[in-house]
Write an enzyme that holds these catalytic residues in place. Structure first.
Site, PDB file in Angstrom:
ATOM      1  N   LYS A 164       0.850  -1.191   0.000  1.00 20.37           N
ATOM      2  CA  LYS A 164       0.000   0.000   0.000  1.00 20.37           C
ATOM      3  C   LYS A 164       0.889   1.245   0.000  1.00 20.37           C
ATOM      4  O   LYS A 164       1.915   1.271   0.702  1.00 20.37           O
ATOM      5  CB  LYS A 164      -0.903  -0.030   1.240  1.00 20.37           C
ATOM      6  CG  LYS A 164      -1.978   1.054   1.251  1.00 20.37           C
ATOM      7  CD  LYS A 164      -2.950   0.822   2.401  1.00 20.37           C
ATOM      8  CE  LYS A 164      -4.057   1.860   2.459  1.00 20.37           C
ATOM      9  NZ  LYS A 164      -5.010   1.604   3.555  1.00 20.37           N
ATOM     10  N   SER A 175      -9.749   1.418   2.287  1.00 19.01           N
ATOM     11  CA  SER A 175      -8.895   2.203   1.431  1.00 19.01           C
ATOM     12  C   SER A 175      -7.759   1.408   0.793  1.00 19.01           C
ATOM     13  O   SER A 175      -7.105   1.912  -0.118  1.00 19.01           O
ATOM     14  CB  SER A 175      -8.287   3.366   2.229  1.00 19.01           C
ATOM     15  OG  SER A 175      -7.465   2.883   3.281  1.00 19.01           O
ATOM     16  N   SER A 210      -9.991  -0.764   6.499  1.00 19.22           N
ATOM     17  CA  SER A 210      -9.414  -0.625   5.160  1.00 19.22           C
ATOM     18  C   SER A 210      -8.738  -1.851   4.579  1.00 19.22           C
ATOM     19  O   SER A 210      -8.454  -1.874   3.386  1.00 19.22           O
ATOM     20  CB  SER A 210      -8.443   0.542   5.142  1.00 19.22           C
ATOM     21  OG  SER A 210      -9.180   1.722   4.961  1.00 19.22           O
TER      22      SER A 210
END
Ligand code: GLN
Length: 447
Positions: free
Chosen positions: A72, A147, A171
């Site tokens: 990420k 996310s 997320s």
């Protein structure tokens, strides 16, 4: 299964170059459409070649030797862009490796690239990225969730062996649920946050996403443990398993919580299958205050995010955040600034922390009776890409995931079927520190 692949690589039956090049080719083919990877590591192939030479010469290699993973874009990797999918940090290159990255590289895993995400991890749909929305490879007309959108999409689209995400209020689990993969949020502090660009430091955790619980466990066992660079981290470290197996009569608490009927049906069906096979017991459980999760979570996030973003003033890191970020990030900064005003004397933030404590206590109480609490990961199906929904509806996606962050306990999303061709996940929540127990148990729930 990654364990099998690692074996093949060690035996020389699959070369690291084959594995890594396979993914790089797939990325160059599929990522134009998926947009799940923002930056590709152009040294990956070179690293693969070096590792092949080491394996051929009989050198001892790490536990994840030859696997390719995606990170990420809010986790520091030296030399790669760590832009949080924000124009604010567009040109920021990681200057060091986060502790989790150090650990994975020490086991000879190879970084394939940096994943797309909601800007600064603020969102649950993947739509707030400053670099275009990421797609869901399984339900193409739907949002991938967020996310950690790119991290889930890359696993589901088979562009990597596993990925890393961060989870502040869901997320990792939310996009795992929407994309039909496994995503784990470890207990708060059981994985070092050193090198994570925080959204909300008292809730954030880094965790793995993969195609199976076993794959996720493999990665968790490497990244977990106390780290001298993160004072909130704890644990024995190393790979000592906390729990060897699952005792027979596991008691499941089925959380009384509103979610779409079709989703609950899938979750309950799967619970029934597992109960029959392993003689587990279940009971409905009602926890107080859980319906206040969203109202508790957001003031904490807004306040801590506001404070955390003061360093993005345009002097050291890229641009001034207020002048370069998207709408959702700006909302949080302005809202957080308001909550933090001196005249309120921290009143709202303190109240939210009190409510957090109450939710934590409710879970503690429930875990005296139950080994695991189960509910859907997300209460509703993901909306169509491009569909406009209200902020309240957007925040509602998080209603069932924020609870584990507020209670600081581990939780995992495991696929449990599809509704109208869209994957749905079930969420297992366990007591703090019982992460390995949860993983062991999770294997029973895989369809
Ligand atoms: N959707 C939640 C939010 O927007 C969760 C974010 C996260 O876990 N990083 O805050």
């Amino acid at each position: 299964m990654l364990k099998e692949k690692i074996k093949q690589i060690r035996l020389g039956k699959l070369s690291v170059v084959e594995n890594i090049k396979g993914y790089l080719d797939k990325i160059s083919k599929d990522n134009k459409d998926l947009n799940c990877i923002l930056v590709v590591n152009d040294k990956a192939l070179e690293e693969a070649k070096k590792l092949d030479t080491r394996i051929k010469s009989g050198e001892k290699v790490g536990k994840l030797a030859g696997l390719g993973f995606v990170v990420k874009s809010n986790i520091n990797v030296k030399g790669l862009k760590v832009n949080c999918a924000s124009k604010t940090l567009e040109d920021y290159n990681g200057t060091y490796d986060a502790s989790v990255i150090e650990k994975l590289l020490a086991e000879d895993a190879i970084v394939l690239g940096m994943a797309n995400m909601d800007e600064f991890a603020s969102g649950g749909s993947g739509e707030t990225s400053g670099f275009g929305v990421c797609k869901n490879p399984v339900a193409k007309d739907r949002i991938p969730g967020g996310s950690s959108s790119g991290s889930a999409s890359a696993v589901a689209g088979d562009l990597c062996d596993f990925s890393l995400g961060s989870d502040t209020g869901g997320s990792i689990r939310n996009p795992a649920s929407h994309c039909g993969v496994v995503g784990m949020k470890p207990s708060y502090g059981s994985v070092s946050r050193y090198g994570l660009i925080d959204l909300s430091m008292s809730l954030d955790v880094i965790g793995p996403l993969g195609k199976s619980v076993e794959d996720v466990e493999l990665v968790y066992d490497i990244i977990k443990g106390k780290d001298k660079n993160d004072a909130t981290s704890w644990g024995e470290g190393g790979n000592n398993r906390v729990v060897k197996g699952v005792k027979n009569a596991v008691k499941i608490g089925i959380l009384n919580f509103n979610a779409e009927d079709k989703i609950w049906e899938k979750v309950l069906e799967q619970i029934e299958v597992v109960k029959r096979e392993f003689s587990f017991k279940s009971e409905k459980v009602k926890l107080n205050y859980v319906e206040l999760g969203i109202q508790t979570y957001y003031p904490i996030v807004y306040t801590e995010f506001f404070s955390g973003t003061r360093k993005f003033d345009g002097r050291k890191y890229g641009k001034k955040i207020e002048e370069s970020c998207g709408e959702e990030v700006l909302r949080r900064i302005l809202g957080g600034g308001e909550i933090s005003k001196a005249e309120y004397g921290g009143r709202y933030y303190r109240k939210a922390l009190q409510a957090k404590k109450l939710i934590e206590k409710e879970f503690e109480k429930a875990f005296k009776k139950f080994d695991v609490i189960i509910c859907p990961t997300v209460p509703k199906l993901p909306h169509k890409l491009g569909e406009k929904i209200s902020i309240e509806d957007m925040y509602d996606y998080d209603a069932m995931t924020v609870l584990a962050n507020l209670a600081e306990v581990p939780a995992i999303s495991i696929p449990c079927g599809e509704v109208d061709g869209i994957p749905v996940g079930m969420q297992l929540i366990c007591p703090r520190g019982k992460d390995n127990f949860m993983l062991e148990l999770g294997k029973r729930f895989e369809g």
